[in-house]
Scaffold this motif. Structure first.
Motif, mmCIF file in Angstrom:
data_model
loop_
_atom_site.group_PDB
_atom_site.id
_atom_site.type_symbol
_atom_site.label_atom_id
_atom_site.label_comp_id
_atom_site.label_asym_id
_atom_site.label_seq_id
_atom_site.Cartn_x
_atom_site.Cartn_y
_atom_site.Cartn_z
ATOM 1 N N GLY A 18 0.771 -1.095 -0.047
ATOM 2 C CA GLY A 18 -0.022 0.047 0.090
ATOM 3 C C GLY A 18 0.782 1.264 -0.084
ATOM 4 O O GLY A 18 0.344 2.486 0.171
ATOM 5 N N SER A 19 2.227 1.181 -0.286
ATOM 6 C CA SER A 19 3.034 2.353 -0.117
ATOM 7 C C SER A 19 2.779 3.183 -1.536
ATOM 8 O O SER A 19 3.173 4.147 -1.624
ATOM 9 N N GLY A 20 2.415 2.495 -2.638
ATOM 10 C CA GLY A 20 2.015 3.211 -3.846
ATOM 11 C C GLY A 20 3.036 2.928 -4.851
ATOM 12 O O GLY A 20 3.063 3.482 -5.858
ATOM 13 N N LYS A 21 3.583 1.566 -4.622
ATOM 14 C CA LYS A 21 4.372 1.267 -5.881
ATOM 15 C C LYS A 21 3.736 1.121 -7.170
ATOM 16 O O LYS A 21 4.112 1.662 -7.968
ATOM 17 N N GLY A 22 2.538 0.438 -7.231
ATOM 18 C CA GLY A 22 1.921 0.159 -8.499
ATOM 19 C C GLY A 22 1.208 1.732 -8.939
ATOM 20 O O GLY A 22 1.507 1.735 -10.292
ATOM 21 N N THR A 23 0.986 2.570 -8.261
ATOM 22 C CA THR A 23 0.494 3.995 -8.644
ATOM 23 C C THR A 23 1.650 4.691 -9.329
ATOM 24 O O THR A 23 1.372 5.050 -10.501
ATOM 25 N N ARG A 127 -4.909 3.137 3.549
ATOM 26 C CA ARG A 127 -4.812 2.820 2.112
ATOM 27 C C ARG A 127 -5.625 1.826 1.826
ATOM 28 O O ARG A 127 -6.252 1.516 0.642
ATOM 29 N N ARG A 131 -8.504 0.566 -0.474
ATOM 30 C CA ARG A 131 -8.582 -0.162 -1.737
ATOM 31 C C ARG A 131 -9.154 -1.575 -1.802
ATOM 32 O O ARG A 131 -9.872 -1.798 -2.747
ATOM 33 N N ARG A 137 -8.896 -7.945 -4.010
ATOM 34 C CA ARG A 137 -7.654 -8.721 -3.682
ATOM 35 C C ARG A 137 -7.704 -9.533 -2.626
ATOM 36 O O ARG A 137 -8.490 -8.995 -1.497
ATOM 37 N N ARG A 148 1.056 -8.930 6.354
ATOM 38 C CA ARG A 148 1.954 -8.178 5.105
ATOM 39 C C ARG A 148 2.839 -7.332 5.714
ATOM 40 O O ARG A 148 3.971 -7.224 5.324
ATOM 41 N N SER A 179 2.048 12.441 0.718
ATOM 42 C CA SER A 179 1.053 13.319 -0.049
ATOM 43 C C SER A 179 0.454 12.682 -1.116
ATOM 44 O O SER A 179 0.033 11.488 -1.201
HETATM 45 N N1 LIG Z 1 -2.999 9.505 -0.750
HETATM 46 C C1 LIG Z 1 -2.229 8.865 -1.366
HETATM 47 N N2 LIG Z 1 -2.825 7.464 -1.857
HETATM 48 C C2 LIG Z 1 -2.004 6.823 -2.551
HETATM 49 C C3 LIG Z 1 -0.646 7.096 -3.144
HETATM 50 N N3 LIG Z 1 -0.344 6.057 -3.702
HETATM 51 C C4 LIG Z 1 -1.317 5.299 -3.713
HETATM 52 N N4 LIG Z 1 -2.428 5.481 -3.019
HETATM 53 C C5 LIG Z 1 -3.471 4.948 -2.712
HETATM 54 O O1 LIG Z 1 -2.850 3.786 -1.929
HETATM 55 C C6 LIG Z 1 -3.445 2.540 -2.342
HETATM 56 C C7 LIG Z 1 -2.342 1.566 -2.581
HETATM 57 O O2 LIG Z 1 -1.685 1.923 -3.816
HETATM 58 P P1 LIG Z 1 -0.781 0.732 -4.553
HETATM 59 O O3 LIG Z 1 -0.191 1.744 -5.755
HETATM 60 O O4 LIG Z 1 -1.893 -0.282 -5.161
HETATM 61 O O5 LIG Z 1 0.240 0.437 -3.552
HETATM 62 P P2 LIG Z 1 1.328 -0.804 -3.728
HETATM 63 O O6 LIG Z 1 2.418 -0.353 -3.030
HETATM 64 O O7 LIG Z 1 1.255 -1.388 -5.150
HETATM 65 O O8 LIG Z 1 0.473 -1.918 -2.863
HETATM 66 P P3 LIG Z 1 0.670 -3.488 -3.050
HETATM 67 O O9 LIG Z 1 0.576 -3.883 -4.298
HETATM 68 O O10 LIG Z 1 -0.416 -4.037 -2.169
HETATM 69 O O11 LIG Z 1 2.108 -3.965 -2.566
HETATM 70 C C8 LIG Z 1 -4.373 2.799 -3.513
HETATM 71 O O12 LIG Z 1 -5.713 2.590 -3.318
HETATM 72 C C9 LIG Z 1 -4.138 4.195 -4.010
HETATM 73 O O13 LIG Z 1 -5.223 4.641 -4.539
HETATM 74 C C10 LIG Z 1 -0.496 8.515 -2.872
HETATM 75 O O14 LIG Z 1 0.689 8.994 -3.209
HETATM 76 N N5 LIG Z 1 -0.843 9.260 -1.944
#
Ligand SMILES: Nc1nc2c(ncn2[C@@H]2O[C@H](COP(=O)(O)OP(=O)(O)OP(=O)(O)O)[C@@H](O)[C@H]2O)c(=O)[nH]1
Ligand SMILES: Nc1ccn([C@@H]2O[C@H](COP(=O)(O)OP(=O)(O)O)[C@@H](O)[C@H]2O)c(=O)n1
Ligand SMILES: [Mg+2]
Length: 195
Positions: A18-23, A127, A131, A137, A148, A179
């Motif tokens: 949930g740290s935002g890797k995929g985003t 987060r 999600r 998932r 996790r 942010s």
């Molecule tokens: N406020 C905020 N929310 C974010 C940011 N990046 C991602 N999110 C939210 O956090 C959630 C997780 O983001 P992902 O990009 O799926 O995170 P991940 O690290 O790929 O997560 P895993 O695949 O579970 O490891 C999503 O629902 C996004 O909407 C950010 O920079 N800021």
């Protein structure tokens, strides 16, 4: 070393669940044209295939534990060799342990850089719970999220220190990583613009 990958930029994308890797990977692909390989997505695809191996992987993932190193490394290697025309690779959610990183670098190719997103535990919990309302998932439920996070703290946090010592780490510090995705991406671009 796989000869077909010589000279390719390889960036490990590291951060808690949930740290935002995929985003961020989606944005990097759109702007820089890298090939995005999410180890979690590759594993979920194997689960979705209905294979016996997929069923075994699903059980491990539902516990928030790590799948066998060889399994995930072979999946990533196969995908990289199927995309040798890419200008670079984002290896998302890998390595999860220092040894995974060493195995990758000795058997595939060295990592050019390691992008780390530092986000507070409770922020990641909130987060992922949000999600989980739409992701479908099997591991986006509070119990597995906590497992996790525990796995991340125990097994993966040492990866950050390892690559910091090697001078390969590019850290998005907490104030930025917590942010908006746009602000995180602005900092991420400072790394990719100079690669
Ligand atoms: N406020 C905020 N929310 C974010 C940011 N990046 C991602 N999110 C939210 O956090 C959630 C997780 O983001 P992902 O990009 O799926 O995170 P991940 O690290 O790929 O997560 P895993 O695949 O579970 O490891 C999503 O629902 C996004 O909407 C950010 O920079 N800021
Ligand atoms: N290198 C990897 C990547 C994912 N995984 C497994 O796949 C699950 C989902 O990975 P992910 O990157 O999509 O999600 P997070 O675990 O980072 O939240 C992890 O929780 C692990 O169970 C693994 O074991 N080894
Ligand atoms: Mg992800």
């Amino acid at each position: 070393m796989a000869a077909e990958l010589a000279g390719k930029k390889i960036i490990f994308i590291v951060g808690g669940p949930g740290s935002g890797k995929g985003t961020q990977c989606e944005r990097i692909v759109a702007k820089y044209g890298y090939c995005h390989l999410s180890s979690g997505d590759l594993l979920r695809a194997e689960v979705a295939s209905g294979s016996e191996r997929g069923q075994e992987l699903q059980e491990i993932m539902k516990r928030g534990e790590l799948v066998p190193l060889e399994t995930v490394l072979a999946m990533i290697r196969d995908k990289m060799l199927a995309n040798t025309d890419a200008k670079g690779f984002l290896i998302d959610g890998y390595p999860r342990e220092v040894d995974q990183g060493k195995q990758f670098e000795s058997s595939i190719a060295p990592a050019t850089s390691v992008l780390y997103l530092d986000v507070a535990t409770e922020t990641m919990v909130q987060r992922l719970i949000k999600r989980g309302q739409t992701s479908g998932r099997a591991d986006d439920n509070e119990e597995t999220i906590r497992a996790r996070l525990n796995t991340f703290e125990k097994a993966t946090a040492p990866v950050v220190d390892y690559y910091k010592q090697q001078g390969k780490l590019y850290e998005i510090e907490r104030a930025v990583a917590e942010s908006s995705p746009d602000e995180v991406f602005a900092k991420v671009c400072l790394l990719f613009d100079k690669l």
